[in-house]
Write a protein that holds these residues in place. Structure first.
Motif, mmCIF file in Angstrom:
data_model
loop_
_atom_site.group_PDB
_atom_site.id
_atom_site.type_symbol
_atom_site.label_atom_id
_atom_site.label_comp_id
_atom_site.label_asym_id
_atom_site.label_seq_id
_atom_site.Cartn_x
_atom_site.Cartn_y
_atom_site.Cartn_z
ATOM 1 N N ASP A 1 11.095 -68.630 -0.759
ATOM 2 C CA ASP A 1 10.624 -67.771 0.333
ATOM 3 C C ASP A 1 9.237 -67.210 0.056
ATOM 4 O O ASP A 1 8.416 -67.084 0.970
ATOM 5 N N LYS B 1 7.608 -68.596 7.645
ATOM 6 C CA LYS B 1 8.718 -67.690 7.343
ATOM 7 C C LYS B 1 10.049 -68.324 7.728
ATOM 8 O O LYS B 1 10.117 -69.226 8.560
ATOM 9 N N ARG B 2 11.095 -67.782 7.122
ATOM 10 C CA ARG B 2 12.439 -68.264 7.409
ATOM 11 C C ARG B 2 12.998 -67.558 8.650
ATOM 12 O O ARG B 2 12.910 -66.331 8.759
#
Length: 697
Positions: free
Chosen positions: A564, A573-574
């Motif tokens: 991340d 971004k996740r």
């Protein structure tokens, strides 16, 4: 004394591919070594026949046809295409293949990337399409004598091509020892260097700071009463490509005989620069050396027009009433007290206007006697601060074993807090900004750091004190991160990465204890991650961050960042709902290749690697109409096809955009072990040492 190795300049036709077509600022993972190897292995060249263009190479079979087709956008395969023939050279039989390029194949879009330029501005640099890079090499091969002639007409210029350089390749010894005996950007005429970063040798100064320290500058300071410094406003962005034939033929002659002028040296150079930039006539690509040569020819015309106007209109003689120097797009005009400043500015402004250029009035500066700039004062003061705060002292002591032998012992004194205060004081006193002195400061810091390690190596192992070494290195790095944070730019990122690389290599070679070594690694890691996060928030991804990510990788497996965090560094971004990464399709060539190079096949990065591969496919799909003309897509395709860390499934999806079958993909993989990114053989220390010999001009 170490014998110097003279390496003759071979592969003259292809040499500019290594030296003159890429901006200095490209990441160290990126380069033309693989492309150059391919071109020279098959002797790939361009050939003109009227309005038609062909690519010619030497191969007895179709083994590299797919690679040739991707790079050069050749016509569809058919009867006699590519054609085959047999020629004789030096008594040997050579199989030659020839393939016609599609119409307007050379009209391409360069890959642009941004670097920090001013506080709120970025400068866009360009990597031109590989086939246009070969077109530059072909142009150099045909016109090197004319380039040298047209860049040697001005008595004002102090940086211009003077001859074709004698040597090119770097010696193995240079990189084996991780040392560079030469820091010049370019080979200066009459010198033979074992490493060379330009196709031409240059006269007179390879770096502007050498001019400041030269007797010519000092003589002008003594002879004249004041100095006018001028800068051309957005020189490369503003250049009108048609002004090149104006410079070589004259404006009226060119306009009166427009069609004929296209076949002249100036017309051909004009067309070369237009084609690699989507046919643009306003502005030229920024970064490569050939662009500076193009600009140099135009500015030499400006120089001569200016000198002529000063004499014919005002009776002012060069070298008597005034002395003018120009380094690329910066003018230094020393004048006697009787000369009106307005006259000088007016005449040089008119000469520039003829070429559709203008003066950047915000940077115009007048310095009266004593002619010394704030920057020179600042550098002299900084030299004293650095000398006082970073000291290496030597003493003679008796060997501790008790043999009675006297040996050298070195102690290191580094006052990091005093350094910080000292630098701040100098800037406050002189009014100089960080951006103007950081390159000088980091060059000094790098030398000091190398000296500390060299003296530690020179000491007898029985008297070495690892703690003192680690303390000195920590304090130098502490100040380095402080200075870097003040104005992070590409050239400073390169120097910081080089210092980190030096630390890792030297600590490992000296077999410093694990606990002592980890103190430095942990400190470097914490500061790198903090700086990367800070830089990523401003604009992501960016080249400065890319260099720091590579420096992180140098620290080794214990300091790998999480998936991340790595994703955040490159600006993706996740998704909180799906758990997948978003925005991977917006990553550019450098972000993709550096991130994949960092992750390799490590399991911890599986999700991010998958997201980037899917993002690349989506990117190609969105821009599929341009796959044959877009430099970024062409280089990304070749790099990903040869990458051992990219799945075959992704490679086949990308191949579909070029109409390639699985057999053609394997043929591409076999054509070259790598193209622009060396996936398996990358060594950061080696790559950064190469950068040292190619310092930005």
């Amino acid at each position: 004394m170490i014998n110097r190795v003279k390496i003759p300049a071979t592969h003259k036709y292809h040499r500019p591919i290594l030296s003159d077509v890429l901006p200095f600022e490209v990441p160290p993972t990126f380069g033309n070594a693989g492309f150059f190897d391919f071109l020279t292995r098959y002797n790939v060249m361009l050939e003109n026949a009227g309005s038609d263009r062909y690519v010619v190479w030497e191969a007895s079979s179709s083994v590299v046809d797919e690679a040739i087709s991707v790079i050069f956008n050749t016509e569809e395969k058919g009867p006699g295409s590519p054609s085959q023939s047999v020629i004789r050279r030096d008594g040997k039989q050579i199989h030659q293949r020839k393939w016609k390029l599609c119409k307007d194949a050379m009209r391409t879009k360069p890959y642009g990337f941004d670097i920090s330029h001013k506080e709120r501005e970025f400068r866009r640099l360009s990597v031109v399409h590989p086939r246009n890079q070969l077109a530059v090499a072909d142009f150099y091969n045909r016109n090197s004598a004319q380039i040298i002639y047209y860049t040697g007409l001005s008595e004002v210029s102090i940086r211009y091509p003077a001859a074709v350089a004698k040597s090119l390749r770097y010696s193995d010894r240079l990189f084996r020892e991780r040392k560079s005996t030469v820091s010049d950007t370019i080979e200066e005429e009459a010198k033979e260097y074992e490493n060379l970063a330009s196709f031409f040798s240059y006269r007179h100064f390879s770096n502007i700071f050498k001019f400041y320290e030269h007797y010519k500058y000092h003589t002008a300071e003594k002879k004249y009463d004041w100095l006018l410094r001028l800068d051309i406003s957005k020189c490369f962005d503003s250049i009108y490509t048609h002004s090149l034939p104006w410079s070589t033929l004259g404006i009226l002659s060119t306009k009166d005989h427009l069609s004929k002028s296209k076949g002249t040296f100036g017309g051909r150079f004009d067309r070369l620069l237009q084609e690699m930039n989507q046919g643009e006539t306003n502005g030229i690509v920024i970064g490569p050396e050939f662009s500076r040569i193009f600009a140099e020819i135009i500015l030499q015309r400006v120089d001569r027009s200016f000198l002529s106007a000063m004499f014919q209109r005002h009776g002012l003689k060069h070298r008597i009433d005034f002395q003018a120097y120009r380094y690329v797009d910066d003018y230094f005009i020393f004048c006697t007290s009787g000369i009106d400043r307005d006259i000088v500015e007016k005449e040089i402004g008119l000469a520039l206007k003829d070429m559709k250029l203008s003066i950047n009035t915000a940077k115009t500066d007048v310095i009266n006697k004593p002619i010394i700039t704030d920057l020179t004062i600042a550098k002299n003061k900084l030299r004293d601060v650095l000398t006082d705060c970073i000291q290496v002292r030597d003493t003679d002591i008796e060997h501790p074993v008790g043999s009675g032998t006297v040996v050298k012992s070195y102690s290191f004194k580094v006052l990091s807090n005093n350094l910080i205060v000292g630098v701040k004081s100098v800037l406050a006193e002189t009014g100089v900004e960080y951006k103007n002195i950081l390159n000088y400061v980091f060059a000094a810091l790098e030398k000091k750091l190398a000296l500390v390690f060299a003296k530690f190596r020179d000491m007898d192992p029985d008297i070495r004190n690892e703690r003192r070494l680690v303390s000195a290195v920590m304090r130098i790095m502490e100040f380095s991160f402080f200075a870097y944070a003040a104005d992070p730019r590409v050239n400073i990122s390169i120097r910081l990465a080089r210092m980190i690389s030096l630390c890792v290599d030297e600590l490992n070679n000296a077999k410093i204890g694990r606990d002592q070594k980890q103190q430095i690694y942990k400190y470097v890691f914490d500061n790198l991650t903090r700086q990367i996060k800070k830089s990523s928030l401003k604009r992501s991804p960016n080249i400065e961050v890319m260099y720091l990510i590579l420096a992180l990788r140098k620290l080794g497996r214990p300091y790998l960042v999480s998936e991340d965090i790595l994703a955040s560094y490159i600006g993706i971004k996740r998704d909180s709902e799906t758990g997948k990464f978003r925005g991977a399709d917006e990553l550019d060539l450098f972000a993709v290749t550096i991130t994949i190079s960092y992750m390799t096949l490590k399991k911890r990065y599986k999700a991010l690697r998958t997201a980037i591969e899917e993002g690349c496919v989506a990117n190609f799909s969105r821009r599929s109409a341009y796959v044959h003309r877009d430099a970024e897509l062409a280089m990304m395709y070749l790099d990903l096809i040869s990458c051992p860390y990219v799945s075959m499934n992704t490679k086949m999806k990308l191949a579909n955009f070029y109409g390639h079958s699985v057999f053609q993909v394997y043929a591409l993989i076999g054509a070259s072990p790598f193209w622009f990114t060396n996936w398996r053989g990358f060594d950061l220390s080696l790559a950064l040492d190469k950068k040292r010999a190619r310092e930005v001009y």
